[in-house]
Design a protein around this motif. Structure first.
Motif, PDB file in Angstrom:
ATOM      1  N   LEU A   1       0.674  -1.386  -0.433  1.00 24.27           N
ATOM      2  CA  LEU A   1      -0.071  -0.380  -0.379  1.00 24.27           C
ATOM      3  C   LEU A   1       0.695   1.607  -0.404  1.00 24.27           C
ATOM      4  N   ALA A   2       2.086   1.194   0.830  1.00 23.98           N
ATOM      5  CA  ALA A   2       3.087   2.263   1.172  1.00 23.98           C
ATOM      6  C   ALA A   2       3.202   2.512  -0.420  1.00 23.98           C
ATOM      7  N   LYS A   3       3.847   1.649  -1.057  1.00 24.63           N
ATOM      8  CA  LYS A   3       4.165   1.296  -2.646  1.00 24.63           C
ATOM      9  C   LYS A   3       3.238   2.429  -3.394  1.00 24.63           C
ATOM     10  N   VAL A   4       2.227   2.187  -4.330  1.00 27.49           N
ATOM     11  CA  VAL A   4       1.428   2.272  -4.510  1.00 27.49           C
ATOM     12  C   VAL A   4       0.862   4.055  -4.226  1.00 27.49           C
ATOM     13  N   LYS A   5       0.807   3.568  -2.764  1.00 30.79           N
ATOM     14  CA  LYS A   5       0.191   5.200  -2.472  1.00 30.79           C
ATOM     15  C   LYS A   5       1.565   6.555  -3.230  1.00 30.79           C
ATOM     16  N   ALA A   6       2.571   6.051  -2.563  1.00 31.75           N
ATOM     17  CA  ALA A   6       3.993   6.563  -3.228  1.00 31.75           C
ATOM     18  C   ALA A   6       3.781   7.308  -4.741  1.00 31.75           C
ATOM     19  N   LEU A   7       3.408   6.101  -5.511  1.00 34.96           N
ATOM     20  CA  LEU A   7       3.879   6.538  -6.931  1.00 34.96           C
ATOM     21  C   LEU A   7       2.191   6.784  -6.890  1.00 34.96           C
ATOM     22  N   ALA A   8       1.057   7.125  -6.777  1.00 35.23           N
ATOM     23  CA  ALA A   8      -0.038   7.934  -7.301  1.00 35.23           C
ATOM     24  C   ALA A   8       0.479   9.081  -6.464  1.00 35.23           C
ATOM     25  N   CYS A   9       0.823   9.392  -5.213  1.00 33.00           N
ATOM     26  CA  CYS A   9       0.800  10.841  -4.963  1.00 33.00           C
ATOM     27  C   CYS A   9       2.449  11.105  -6.226  1.00 33.00           C
ATOM     28  N   GLU A  10       2.835  10.808  -6.887  1.00 33.69           N
ATOM     29  CA  GLU A  10       3.900  11.075  -7.785  1.00 33.69           C
ATOM     30  C   GLU A  10       3.451  11.484  -8.769  1.00 33.69           C
ATOM     31  N   THR A  11       2.636  10.944  -9.351  1.00 34.32           N
ATOM     32  CA  THR A  11       2.186  10.868 -10.712  1.00 34.32           C
ATOM     33  C   THR A  11       0.125  11.941 -10.534  1.00 34.32           C
ATOM     34  N   PRO A  12       0.420  12.284  -9.920  1.00 36.10           N
ATOM     35  CA  PRO A  12      -1.542  12.831  -9.589  1.00 36.10           C
ATOM     36  C   PRO A  12      -1.968  13.118 -10.460  1.00 36.10           C
ATOM     37  N   THR A  13      -3.326  12.413 -10.607  1.00 36.50           N
ATOM     38  CA  THR A  13      -3.930  12.942 -11.790  1.00 36.50           C
ATOM     39  C   THR A  13      -5.190  14.134 -11.866  1.00 36.50           C
ATOM     40  N   ALA A  14      -5.189  14.660 -12.926  1.00 36.90           N
ATOM     41  CA  ALA A  14      -5.717  15.790 -13.142  1.00 36.90           C
ATOM     42  C   ALA A  14      -7.669  15.885 -13.181  1.00 36.90           C
ATOM     43  N   ALA A  15      -8.226  13.818 -12.461  1.00 35.16           N
ATOM     44  CA  ALA A  15     -10.082  13.243 -13.767  1.00 35.16           C
ATOM     45  C   ALA A  15      -9.873  14.339 -13.334  1.00 35.16           C
ATOM     46  N   LYS A  16     -11.265  14.348 -14.203  1.00 28.94           N
ATOM     47  CA  LYS A  16     -11.947  15.225 -14.542  1.00 28.94           C
ATOM     48  C   LYS A  16     -13.722  13.934 -14.214  1.00 28.94           C
ATOM     49  N   GLY A  17     -14.182  14.633 -13.871  1.00 31.92           N
ATOM     50  CA  GLY A  17     -15.904  13.922 -14.716  1.00 31.92           C
ATOM     51  C   GLY A  17     -16.198  12.769 -13.713  1.00 31.92           C
ATOM     52  N   GLU A  18     -15.388  13.059 -11.995  1.00 32.63           N
ATOM     53  CA  GLU A  18     -15.678  11.664 -10.952  1.00 32.63           C
ATOM     54  C   GLU A  18     -16.333  11.630 -10.869  1.00 32.63           C
ATOM     55  N   ALA A  19     -17.566  12.332 -11.032  1.00 30.74           N
ATOM     56  CA  ALA A  19     -18.914  12.332  -9.612  1.00 30.74           C
ATOM     57  C   ALA A  19     -19.276  11.488 -10.822  1.00 30.74           C
ATOM     58  N   ILE A  20     -20.162  11.705 -12.625  1.00 40.84           N
ATOM     59  CA  ILE A  20     -20.422  11.527 -13.207  1.00 40.84           C
ATOM     60  C   ILE A  20     -20.385  10.232 -13.472  1.00 40.84           C
ATOM     61  N   ARG A  21     -18.496   9.340 -13.588  1.00 39.31           N
ATOM     62  CA  ARG A  21     -18.158   8.210 -13.739  1.00 39.31           C
ATOM     63  C   ARG A  21     -19.006   7.748 -12.278  1.00 39.31           C
ATOM     64  N   THR A  22     -19.058   7.985 -11.496  1.00 36.57           N
ATOM     65  CA  THR A  22     -19.107   6.884  -9.632  1.00 36.57           C
ATOM     66  C   THR A  22     -20.563   7.035  -9.584  1.00 36.57           C
ATOM     67  N   GLU A  23     -21.613   8.021 -10.326  1.00 39.83           N
ATOM     68  CA  GLU A  23     -23.182   8.018 -10.588  1.00 39.83           C
ATOM     69  C   GLU A  23     -22.824   6.835 -11.167  1.00 39.83           C
ATOM     70  N   ARG A  24     -23.039   6.591 -12.706  1.00 41.38           N
ATOM     71  CA  ARG A  24     -22.729   5.725 -13.758  1.00 41.38           C
ATOM     72  C   ARG A  24     -22.279   4.199 -12.503  1.00 41.38           C
ATOM     73  N   PHE A  25     -21.679   4.301 -12.096  1.00 43.23           N
ATOM     74  CA  PHE A  25     -20.970   3.482 -11.781  1.00 43.23           C
ATOM     75  C   PHE A  25     -21.990   2.410 -10.408  1.00 43.23           C
ATOM     76  N   LYS A  26     -22.921   3.353  -9.713  1.00 40.18           N
ATOM     77  CA  LYS A  26     -23.882   3.008  -8.565  1.00 40.18           C
ATOM     78  C   LYS A  26     -24.944   2.033  -8.996  1.00 40.18           C
ATOM     79  N   LYS A  27     -25.106   3.530 -10.891  1.00 40.24           N
ATOM     80  CA  LYS A  27     -26.034   3.051 -11.334  1.00 40.24           C
ATOM     81  C   LYS A  27     -26.634   1.515 -11.673  1.00 40.24           C
ATOM     82  N   MET A  28     -25.214   0.693 -12.175  1.00 38.99           N
ATOM     83  CA  MET A  28     -24.890  -0.056 -12.873  1.00 38.99           C
ATOM     84  C   MET A  28     -24.817  -1.527 -11.514  1.00 38.99           C
ATOM     85  N   VAL A  29     -23.742  -1.471 -10.251  1.00 33.39           N
ATOM     86  CA  VAL A  29     -23.664  -2.176  -9.751  1.00 33.39           C
ATOM     87  C   VAL A  29     -24.112  -1.783  -8.071  1.00 33.39           C
ATOM     88  N   GLY A  30     -25.542  -1.190  -8.235  1.00 35.79           N
ATOM     89  CA  GLY A  30     -25.991  -0.557  -7.374  1.00 35.79           C
ATOM     90  C   GLY A  30     -25.794  -0.612  -5.367  1.00 35.79           C
TER      91      GLY A  30
END
Ligand SMILES: [Zn+2]
Length: 286
Positions: free
Chosen positions: A257-286
């Motif tokens: 976990l510590a290693k993945v965390k360090a990598l993810a922090c090194e390369t932060p994503t400017a992820a857009k539209g996460e709220a829309i994707r999460t809504e789509r996920f919840k609709k599909m998975v429940g």
């Protein structure tokens, strides 16, 4: 639906599911002929088509243990997310492409068969809290395919046996006992892969390499690169004391976990539209 159909065929045809050997005869015989026309070489690298056929036999074996989920919409959705990350992976185009399928079990698990067939359980999908987390799990499994971790789990001694048998002229006369012997040899290889992906797991090094590749892939695909940290954290909490399934094959240790965390922090994503994707996920998975 097109993607689902071949897996359904794999699942419902008892002669395929009941015996990987039966399924393996035709392609393996063809491979045997090809191998026999070449100079004997006990150490040549496996071709993409051979990897695919071995992976398909491994997938058939997985389907003797688990049932496919019957919700085609969920399978389509998982394929859309899976294809999105696969396209941005280090190996976007394996021999017959990637195929993602959902297994009908509450068990938390995922399996990457050689060549691009990837299974994820309903239990693991429900453990994810967003589409980005599902993408993270699938990106990790795609990395195992890209890195050929399944194929690499076949022992060297096994390969030597297989290539040596292929080099013998008699193997071209398939349909007889020699061909049966050849299939038996491949059965051993299929056993090696099945045991690795379902029972024993990959090496720690292979896991860490797949994690790193998954973080890069998430970034390239526009998903949140910290999503793998989030899903591994949930799995670590759920897996406390568990000694089987994905908790054994993919242990989410504090170190990992510590290693993945360090990598993810090194390369932060400017992820857009996460709220829309999460809504789509919840609709599909429940
Ligand atoms: Zn893994």
């Amino acid at each position: 639906m097109r993607r689902l159909s071949w897996l359904v065929i794999l699942a419902v045809a008892p002669f395929l599911v009941g015996g990987c050997a039966a399924m393996a005869v035709a392609p393996m015989a063809a491979i045997a002929y090809k191998g026999a026309t070449k100079a004997q070489d006990a150490s040549r690298p496996i071709t993409d088509s051979e990897e695919y056929y071995i992976g398909r036999a491994v997938a058939a074996r997985v389907l003797t243990k688990y049932k496919l989920d019957s919700n085609p919409k969920l399978t389509e959705y998982v394929n859309e997310v899976g294809d999105t990350v696969a396209r941005k992976s280090a190996r976007p185009n394996p021999f017959r492409g990637y195929h993602f399928a959902v297994l009908d079990t509450g068990e938390i698990n995922a399996f990457a068969c050689p060549g691009g067939i990837i299974f994820i359980t309903r239990g693991l999908i429900q453990t994810c809290k967003s589409e980005d987390q599902l993408a993270a799990v699938l990106a990790h499994e795609v990395a195992h395919v890209a890195n050929k971790d399944g194929i690499n789990s076949i022992s060297k001694a096994r390969w030597t046996e297989v290539w040596t048998a292929m080099g013998k002229e008699a193997v071209t006369v398939y349909g007889g006992s020699v061909a049966a012997g050849l299939v038996t040899l491949f059965e051993g290889s299929i056993d090696d892969v099945f045991k690795t992906i379902v029972v024993n797991g990959y090496s720690r090094q292979a896991e860490e390499t797949a994690d790193a590749a998954a973080v890069t892939t998430l970034n390239r695909a526009g998903y949140d690169s910290t999503a793998l940290v989030a899903v591994l954290t949930t799995m670590e909490a759920k897996g406390k004391g568990a000694t089987s399934g994905i908790f054994k094959t993919h242990p989410a240790t504090a170190d990992r976990l510590a290693k993945v965390k360090a990598l993810a922090c090194e390369t932060p994503t400017a992820a857009k539209g996460e709220a829309i994707r999460t809504e789509r996920f919840k609709k599909m998975v429940g």
